[in-house]
Design a protein around this motif. Structure first.
Motif, PDB file in Angstrom:
ATOM      1  N   ASN A   1       0.797  -1.232   0.000  1.00  0.00           N
ATOM      2  CA  ASN A   1       0.000   0.000   0.000  1.00  0.00           C
ATOM      3  C   ASN A   1       0.825   1.276   0.000  1.00  0.00           C
ATOM      4  N   TRP A   2       2.144   1.163   0.061  1.00  0.00           N
ATOM      5  CA  TRP A   2       2.966   2.347   0.289  1.00  0.00           C
ATOM      6  C   TRP A   2       4.354   2.201  -0.324  1.00  0.00           C
ATOM      7  N   THR A   3       4.994   3.350  -0.498  1.00  0.00           N
ATOM      8  CA  THR A   3       6.407   3.418  -0.871  1.00  0.00           C
ATOM      9  C   THR A   3       7.068   4.402   0.079  1.00  0.00           C
ATOM     10  N   SER A   4       8.129   3.962   0.750  1.00  0.00           N
ATOM     11  CA  SER A   4       8.830   4.784   1.733  1.00  0.00           C
ATOM     12  C   SER A   4      10.231   5.091   1.225  1.00  0.00           C
ATOM     13  N   ARG A   5      10.504   6.379   1.024  1.00  0.00           N
ATOM     14  CA  ARG A   5      11.830   6.825   0.616  1.00  0.00           C
ATOM     15  C   ARG A   5      12.510   7.337   1.877  1.00  0.00           C
ATOM     16  N   ARG A   6      13.481   6.597   2.361  1.00  0.00           N
ATOM     17  CA  ARG A   6      14.076   6.827   3.676  1.00  0.00           C
ATOM     18  C   ARG A   6      15.276   7.758   3.543  1.00  0.00           C
ATOM     19  N   LEU A   7      15.059   8.997   3.946  1.00  0.00           N
ATOM     20  CA  LEU A   7      16.028  10.063   3.715  1.00  0.00           C
ATOM     21  C   LEU A   7      17.136  10.111   4.764  1.00  0.00           C
ATOM     22  N   LEU A   8      16.754  10.022   6.024  1.00  0.00           N
ATOM     23  CA  LEU A   8      17.716   9.966   7.127  1.00  0.00           C
ATOM     24  C   LEU A   8      17.436   8.707   7.926  1.00  0.00           C
ATOM     25  N   LEU A   9      18.488   7.993   8.287  1.00  0.00           N
ATOM     26  CA  LEU A   9      18.361   6.734   9.012  1.00  0.00           C
ATOM     27  C   LEU A   9      19.218   6.756  10.269  1.00  0.00           C
TER      28      LEU A   9
ATOM     29  N   VAL B   1      13.876  10.113   9.011  1.00  0.00           N
ATOM     30  CA  VAL B   1      12.912  10.898   8.238  1.00  0.00           C
ATOM     31  C   VAL B   1      12.655  10.177   6.921  1.00  0.00           C
ATOM     32  N   HIS B   2      11.370  10.036   6.593  1.00  0.00           N
ATOM     33  CA  HIS B   2      10.963   9.303   5.396  1.00  0.00           C
ATOM     34  C   HIS B   2       9.982  10.151   4.598  1.00  0.00           C
TER      35      HIS B   2
ATOM     36  N   GLU C   1       6.009   8.012  16.159  1.00  0.00           N
ATOM     37  CA  GLU C   1       6.024   8.549  14.800  1.00  0.00           C
ATOM     38  C   GLU C   1       5.193   9.822  14.742  1.00  0.00           C
ATOM     39  N   ALA C   2       5.724  10.813  14.039  1.00  0.00           N
ATOM     40  CA  ALA C   2       4.971  12.011  13.671  1.00  0.00           C
ATOM     41  C   ALA C   2       4.862  12.003  12.152  1.00  0.00           C
TER      42      ALA C   2
ATOM     43  N   VAL D   1       8.525  11.003  10.674  1.00  0.00           N
ATOM     44  CA  VAL D   1       9.698  11.081  11.540  1.00  0.00           C
ATOM     45  C   VAL D   1       9.552  10.010  12.615  1.00  0.00           C
ATOM     46  N   PHE D   2      10.577   9.161  12.757  1.00  0.00           N
ATOM     47  CA  PHE D   2      10.554   8.056  13.718  1.00  0.00           C
ATOM     48  C   PHE D   2      11.597   8.246  14.807  1.00  0.00           C
ATOM     49  N   ASN D   3      11.188   7.930  16.036  1.00  0.00           N
ATOM     50  CA  ASN D   3      12.080   7.900  17.183  1.00  0.00           C
ATOM     51  C   ASN D   3      11.767   6.627  17.965  1.00  0.00           C
TER      52      ASN D   3
END
Length: 129
Positions: A20-28, A37-38, A57-58, A106-108
């Protein structure tokens, strides 16, 4: 300082696709910022079950329209461009996209980039060391 261009992530291992999605992961995690950040696209007409038990997640919607339903209470929040929602209690939720939605997530703690949702909608904690 680091500059990451979306065009440089597309087509690499940092672009991860689900049904259902595509995640482009910019910062890991490897970038050492303390969060990841995705840039994520949610496909129109889909419903995705998500439950980040190990991450907060925000999500800032920059394009499209949909809704988020929290599973524990059935409450539904309409979401459209220029709105942010924060899953501050590891909320199990359903994300429904009425149109294609583009989200900045944004994930923490930060993800490593290897994670995908398991059968419960959870990203496991992955140690990339």
């Amino acid at each position: 300082m680091k500059v990451v261009k979306l065009e440089d992530v597309i087509g690499t291992e940092q672009e991860v696709k689900g049904e259902n999605w595509t995640s482009r992961r910019l910062l890991l995690k490897k970038d050492g910022m303390g969060y990841s950040v995705h840039d994520t696209i949610i496909k129109a007409g889909t419903e995705t079950h998500i439950w980040y038990q190990n991450h907060l997640e925000a999500v800032y919607c920059i394009e499209g329209e949909g809704e988020v339903e929290t599973v524990k209470d059935g409450k539904v929040w309409p979401i459209k461009a220029n709105e942010i929602y924060a899953l501050d209690e590891h909320d199990e939720h359903l994300l429904r996209a009425k149109t294609d939605m583009r989200m900045v997530c944004v994930f923490n703690p930060p993800i490593t980039g290897k994670e995908t949702h398991d059968e419960n909608g959870v990203y496991p904690l992955v140690d990339d060391e």
